[in-house]
Design an enzyme around this catalytic site. Sequence first.
Site, PDB file in Angstrom:
ATOM      1  CG  ASN A 183      -4.239  -2.478   4.513  1.00  0.00           C
ATOM      2  OD1 ASN A 183      -3.294  -3.287   4.063  1.00  0.00           O
ATOM      3  ND2 ASN A 183      -4.550  -2.586   5.815  1.00  0.00           N
ATOM      4  CD1 TRP A 184      -4.927  -2.995  -1.919  1.00  0.00           C
ATOM      5  CD2 TRP A 184      -3.913  -3.968  -3.446  1.00  0.00           C
ATOM      6  NE1 TRP A 184      -4.924  -2.163  -3.223  1.00  0.00           N
ATOM      7  CE2 TRP A 184      -4.207  -2.914  -4.114  1.00  0.00           C
ATOM      8  CE3 TRP A 184      -2.852  -4.828  -4.156  1.00  0.00           C
ATOM      9  CZ2 TRP A 184      -3.804  -2.449  -5.332  1.00  0.00           C
ATOM     10  CZ3 TRP A 184      -2.513  -4.534  -5.463  1.00  0.00           C
ATOM     11  CH2 TRP A 184      -2.951  -3.204  -6.026  1.00  0.00           C
ATOM     12  CE  LYS A 185      -7.140  -5.059   6.083  1.00  0.00           C
ATOM     13  NZ  LYS A 185      -7.990  -5.347   7.156  1.00  0.00           N
ATOM     14  CD  GLU A 235      -5.912  -7.099   9.652  1.00  0.00           C
ATOM     15  OE1 GLU A 235      -5.364  -7.109   8.655  1.00  0.00           O
ATOM     16  OE2 GLU A 235      -7.228  -6.788   9.295  1.00  0.00           O
ATOM     17  N   GLY A 282     -13.215  -4.747   8.802  1.00  0.00           N
ATOM     18  CA  GLY A 282     -13.626  -6.000   8.080  1.00  0.00           C
ATOM     19  C   GLY A 282     -15.093  -6.695   8.540  1.00  0.00           C
ATOM     20  CB  SER A 290     -17.032  -1.230   7.841  1.00  0.00           C
ATOM     21  OG  SER A 290     -16.408  -2.532   8.190  1.00  0.00           O
ATOM     22  N   GLY A 325      -9.804  -1.413   3.534  1.00  0.00           N
ATOM     23  CA  GLY A 325      -9.387  -2.697   3.073  1.00  0.00           C
ATOM     24  C   GLY A 325     -10.358  -3.202   2.018  1.00  0.00           C
TER      25      GLY A 325
HETATM   26  P1  PGA Z   1     -11.697  -2.876   6.056  1.00  0.00           P
HETATM   27  O1  PGA Z   1     -10.322  -2.854   6.496  1.00  0.00           O
HETATM   28  O2  PGA Z   1     -11.909  -1.473   5.066  1.00  0.00           O
HETATM   29  O3  PGA Z   1     -11.853  -3.971   5.124  1.00  0.00           O
HETATM   30  O4  PGA Z   1     -12.558  -2.845   7.084  1.00  0.00           O
HETATM   31  C1  PGA Z   1      -9.637  -1.626   6.956  1.00  0.00           C
HETATM   32  C2  PGA Z   1      -8.148  -1.908   7.307  1.00  0.00           C
HETATM   33  O5  PGA Z   1      -8.094  -2.752   8.108  1.00  0.00           O
HETATM   34  O6  PGA Z   1      -7.283  -1.081   7.072  1.00  0.00           O
END
Ligand code: PGA
Length: 252
Positions: A9-11, A97, A173, A213, A234
């Site tokens: 998930n590159w956001k 989010e 995150g 994470s 992410g």
């Molecule tokens: P992260 O995000 O791996 O940076 O913790 C995961 C996500 O929000 O899908």
Amino acid sequence: MRKTIIAGNWKMNKNIAEALELVKDLKIKLEGVADTEVVVCPPFLAVNAVSQLLKGSNIKVGAQNCYFEKKGAFTGEVSPAMLKEAGCAYVILGHSERRQYFKETNDFINKKVKAVLAEGLLPIICAGETLEEREKNIWKEVIKTQITGCLAGFTKEEVSKMVLAYEPVWAIGTGKVASKEQAQEVHKFIRDLVEKLYDKPVAEALRIQYGGSVKPDNVSILMNEPDIDGALVGGAALEADSFVKLVKFEKK
Ligand code: PGA
């Protein structure tokens, strides 16, 4: 046997040029990977270019959101049909989010899941508790409400194909990953819930990813738990080398 699914998930990261650079690398480094399903979810603007580049490869493309209407006066929105035409196979829905910053509710997410399935795409539906909810020990109620709301009104066949993602908000995150015991406990809880809502074959077929994470040094520990069927990643999905390590985690 459920096939492991690792999705990036590159956001809101990477412009089109950067996205293409990353997937060029992934395409080479992940060639031949067949035992794990690999998905990348770039921002909308890069979806089409990334799909073109990955045509015929073993890497699928997903979007990070969509709207539930087919078309019309919905300024700023993107429909499942548009995503399908641009090459998507998956759509992430109900990410924390989006729940937090854009006030998405379970009912709203449920409508999107319906629209996504109607277009022949597959949803990755996210659920997870906040730190406060975990500390108050109400995570079961929170996750039950989210999953029950998002999964309302589908056939067994539809639910069997879906992907769920357990993403504790406190782990996203933050570098604070859930322990394998914590994650397995919630994944088992979700699978048992789906069994109650539908039946055992549906619960056994549906895949549940862990997200929050996930990094190359903790992926294998989590992925080897019996009810964890993949990861939604992410930060560690933004670099080819770390994402490749995640996909090629050590199976025990
Ligand atoms: P992260 O995000 O791996 O940076 O913790 C995961 C996500 O929000 O899908």
